[in-house]
Design a protein around this motif. Structure first.
Motif, PDB file in Angstrom:
ATOM      1  N   PRO A 182      17.498  43.232  43.838  1.00  0.00           N
ATOM      2  CA  PRO A 182      18.724  43.173  43.037  1.00  0.00           C
ATOM      3  C   PRO A 182      19.582  41.945  43.381  1.00  0.00           C
ATOM      4  O   PRO A 182      19.674  41.567  44.539  1.00  0.00           O
ATOM      5  N   VAL A 206      26.194  41.655  41.651  1.00  0.00           N
ATOM      6  CA  VAL A 206      26.904  41.748  40.376  1.00  0.00           C
ATOM      7  C   VAL A 206      28.403  41.657  40.676  1.00  0.00           C
ATOM      8  O   VAL A 206      28.947  42.509  41.387  1.00  0.00           O
ATOM      9  N   ASN A 255      32.372  41.726  39.631  1.00  0.00           N
ATOM     10  CA  ASN A 255      33.294  42.235  38.612  1.00  0.00           C
ATOM     11  C   ASN A 255      34.709  41.769  38.977  1.00  0.00           C
ATOM     12  O   ASN A 255      34.892  40.979  39.918  1.00  0.00           O
ATOM     13  N   SER A 262      35.569  42.131  42.586  1.00  0.00           N
ATOM     14  CA  SER A 262      34.728  41.562  43.655  1.00  0.00           C
ATOM     15  C   SER A 262      34.355  40.092  43.480  1.00  0.00           C
ATOM     16  O   SER A 262      33.700  39.530  44.348  1.00  0.00           O
ATOM     17  N   TYR A 303      34.723  37.785  46.378  1.00  0.00           N
ATOM     18  CA  TYR A 303      33.809  38.128  47.473  1.00  0.00           C
ATOM     19  C   TYR A 303      32.468  37.427  47.275  1.00  0.00           C
ATOM     20  O   TYR A 303      31.932  36.782  48.187  1.00  0.00           O
ATOM     21  N   TRP A 304      31.927  37.546  46.052  1.00  0.00           N
ATOM     22  CA  TRP A 304      30.606  36.961  45.792  1.00  0.00           C
ATOM     23  C   TRP A 304      30.691  35.441  45.695  1.00  0.00           C
ATOM     24  O   TRP A 304      29.738  34.742  46.075  1.00  0.00           O
ATOM     25  N   MET A 328      35.465  47.369  50.854  1.00  0.00           N
ATOM     26  CA  MET A 328      35.152  47.418  49.415  1.00  0.00           C
ATOM     27  C   MET A 328      36.366  46.944  48.619  1.00  0.00           C
ATOM     28  O   MET A 328      37.422  47.575  48.657  1.00  0.00           O
ATOM     29  N   PRO A 329      36.252  45.811  47.908  1.00  0.00           N
ATOM     30  CA  PRO A 329      37.430  45.246  47.257  1.00  0.00           C
ATOM     31  C   PRO A 329      37.938  46.114  46.119  1.00  0.00           C
ATOM     32  O   PRO A 329      37.166  46.700  45.372  1.00  0.00           O
ATOM     33  N   ARG A 330      39.234  46.222  46.017  1.00  0.00           N
ATOM     34  CA  ARG A 330      39.842  47.057  44.971  1.00  0.00           C
ATOM     35  C   ARG A 330      41.191  46.487  44.564  1.00  0.00           C
ATOM     36  O   ARG A 330      41.650  45.507  45.145  1.00  0.00           O
ATOM     37  N   MET A 387      30.659  47.880  56.663  1.00  0.00           N
ATOM     38  CA  MET A 387      29.924  47.530  55.442  1.00  0.00           C
ATOM     39  C   MET A 387      28.440  47.817  55.655  1.00  0.00           C
ATOM     40  O   MET A 387      27.985  47.958  56.781  1.00  0.00           O
ATOM     41  N   MET A 388      27.731  47.942  54.536  1.00  0.00           N
ATOM     42  CA  MET A 388      26.295  48.173  54.632  1.00  0.00           C
ATOM     43  C   MET A 388      25.568  46.844  54.501  1.00  0.00           C
ATOM     44  O   MET A 388      26.046  45.933  53.836  1.00  0.00           O
ATOM     45  N   LEU A 428      23.476  36.961  49.409  1.00  0.00           N
ATOM     46  CA  LEU A 428      23.876  38.316  49.783  1.00  0.00           C
ATOM     47  C   LEU A 428      24.167  38.342  51.284  1.00  0.00           C
ATOM     48  O   LEU A 428      23.292  37.975  52.073  1.00  0.00           O
ATOM     49  N   PRO A 429      25.380  38.762  51.690  1.00  0.00           N
ATOM     50  CA  PRO A 429      25.650  38.860  53.127  1.00  0.00           C
ATOM     51  C   PRO A 429      24.672  39.834  53.790  1.00  0.00           C
ATOM     52  O   PRO A 429      24.464  40.936  53.282  1.00  0.00           O
TER      53      PRO A 429
END
Lengths: 392, 135
Positions: free
Chosen positions: B7, B10, B12, B15, B18-19, B41-43, B98-99, B129-130
């Protein structure tokens, strides 16, 4: 925090039913729900026209939006109270709570609670596993190739690290529940397993192997809830709700406040408080067991043992029928059935049956108080309920 | 056989920064300007105090393994060829978890409490991808 209004002795479960379980290729998911509902209603002696409320959960196998309305339509029921509850595995207990609240406030008098899916034959194994991927966060977990067993495996690993829980103790949970399933005529699994078989089963996500993971079944379950007054003169022996509580801490594992402390402590506290009972009063427990680590954690959080002692409790045989606290006397989701929200619902069905008595070699002698715990997500959503065969 | 690719991130509205930072090999996390709480988790708002005054800060990129599993049967077919691989929860130096996967030749020897450092995995089209490796 304000104490929730008491639902103690307001409602009773007056009928329970399970569909045919296992691989049932000749039935749809809705059909399995209907079969379980019919069996539950027949047991109660009530008529379809008595049902004025319907609650159901969700389905991964059938393509319906608004499953609550879809099920009513299929059953030919026109209720004045209806919803689809999506709290994962916690849904059945949460549905019982919604049903109790609706009946206590006069929104409905007799509610059918129903869940089930044809998850074994309605989807290929790979399709079932990929549908369940959605439990991981789509942007911050799924890109790393996790899986539901993998997330629970991380919880198991942490529990082993913090408390010294042993791999063999997890395996004992699977052996224990399988032994119980063999005493249940409708359980999906029919063959005994040994500790060695669990330890040597195909590895899935360390430390969990295939036999540490719940089944994928075709199954539907149902129960009928009505007011305590209405329950008095029905065909079956009523089982009364004494206490119920829920608690939600996160959805995704990366956001879990802790990997060793979850919401069962709080949901249990609310349920015990409402019932005016404690863990020492419980005769039989039906604990959510999607993976072997889960009932170990629940035993601890619900106060039956101290943190870190859950594994030994299973390994020493205390959770067997005849032991200090029989757990998952029907065989749980590891050996009786798991099909979406029906998995946890069968814990409620079994608690009711144990409290009515007469289960032969499966019967917990003198069972008067039962505790059921459902959890959903990755130990994210919790609901605990306490049932009794007397108003106490 | 159908070729499954891993994957890709993605982005949004929550985020994208972040990406974008990840493409520059930077790991960033959210910080609340009102209560100083950091979260992963960004919000849209701070999950601690509900302030919507948030900023992005650079994480050091180091942390410890809070827990992990070795996946031996992948649920996502895209990962089938990679088994066995490690999925871990990383506790960042700054606190949030984080995972990620643990990458590297010694990944399967990972233990809880191991020190790890961030690395970035190419997932195509410049998307990074981190990820983490043992320090």
């Amino acid at each position: 925090m304000k104490t929730p209004a008491s639902l103690k002795n307001k409602i009773a479960i007056v009928g329970v039913g399970e569909s045919d379980i296992g691989k049932v290729p000749n039935m749809t998911g809705l059909g399995l729900n209907a079969q379980a509902a019919k069996r539950a209603l027949d047991e109660s002696g009530l008529k379809v026209s008595d049902i004025d409320g319907v609650l159901t959960a969700y389905s991964f196998t059938e393509p319906y939006f608004m499953l609550g309305s879809v099920l009513c339509e299929y059953l030919g029921v026109k209720p004045r109270f209806n919803a689809s509850v999506v709290s994962g595995g916690a849904s059945p207990a949460v549905m019982l709570k919604h049903a109790a609240e609706a009946i206590a406030s006069g929104q409905a008098e007799t509610i059918l609670v129903c869940a089930g899916e044809n998850r074994a034959t309605g989807l290929t194994r790979d399709a079932a596993l990929s549908a369940l991927l959605a439990v991981g966060h789509p942007y911050f977990e799924q890109p790393y190739g996790g899986s539901i067993p993998g997330y629970y495996a991380m919880i198991a690993q942490r529990h082993m690290h913090v408390y010294g829980t042993k791999r063999e103790q997890l395996a004992h949970v699977a052996v224990n529940t399988r032994a119980h399933a063999l005493r249940h005529p409708n359980a999906h699994m029919k063959r005994a397993i040994t500790l060695e078989q669990v330890l040597e089963a195909k590895p899935i996500a360390d430390p969990l192997g295939m036999l540490d993971c719940c089944l994928i079944s075709d199954a539907g379950g149902a129960f009928i809830v009505t007011s305590a007054e209405r329950a008095r003169d029905l065909k079956s022996k009523p089982v009364y709700l004494q206490g119920i509580g829920e608690y939600h801490t996160h959805e995704h594992l990366m956001c879990a406040p802790s990997l060793t402390e979850f919401g069962a402590t709080e949901s249990g506290k609310t349920a015990y408080q409402m019932a005016g009972l404690g863990p020492q009063d419980v005769d039989v427990a039906q604990l959510y067991d999607c993976f072997t680590i889960v009932p170990i954690i629940e035993l601890e959080e619900l106060g039956f043992v101290k943190p870190g002692e859950g594994g030994a409790f299973f390994a020493e045989g205390h959770a067997r029928i005849g032991g200090k606290l029989p757990v998952n006397t029907h065989g749980g989701m590891l050996s009786h059935a798991h099909a979406g929200a029906a998995g946890g619902l069968f814990g409620i069905v079994e608690a009711v049956r144990q409290l009515r008595g007469g289960l032969g070699e499966r019967q917990v002698q003198g069972a008067e108080v039962a505790l059921v715990h459902n959890e959903g997500g990755i130990l994210s959503s919790h609901c605990t309920l306490i049932l009794a065969n007397d108003k106490g | 056989m159908e070729q499954n690719t891993l994957p890709t991130p993605v982005a949004n509205a929550d985020s994208k920064p972040y990406w974008d930072a990840a493409r520059e090999r930077r790991l960033v996390i959210r910080k609340c300007k009102a209560c100083s709480q950091l979260h992963f988790m960004p919000r849209h708002l701070c999950p601690q105090c509900w302030s919507d005054q948030l900023e992005w800060v650079d994480a050091k990129g180091t942390g410890t393994v809070h827990s992990f599993t070795v996946v031996r049967r992948a649920s996502d077919p895209a990962f089938t060829a990679l088994v066995p691989y490690v999925v871990a929860l990383i506790e960042l130096e700054e606190g949030p978890r984080m995972m990620a996967n643990i990458l590297g030749a010694d990944a399967l020897e990972v233990k809880i409490g191991d020190r790890v450092k961030v690395t970035f995995e190419d997932r195509g089209d410049g998307a990074l991808l981190p990820q983490f490796q043992r320090a």
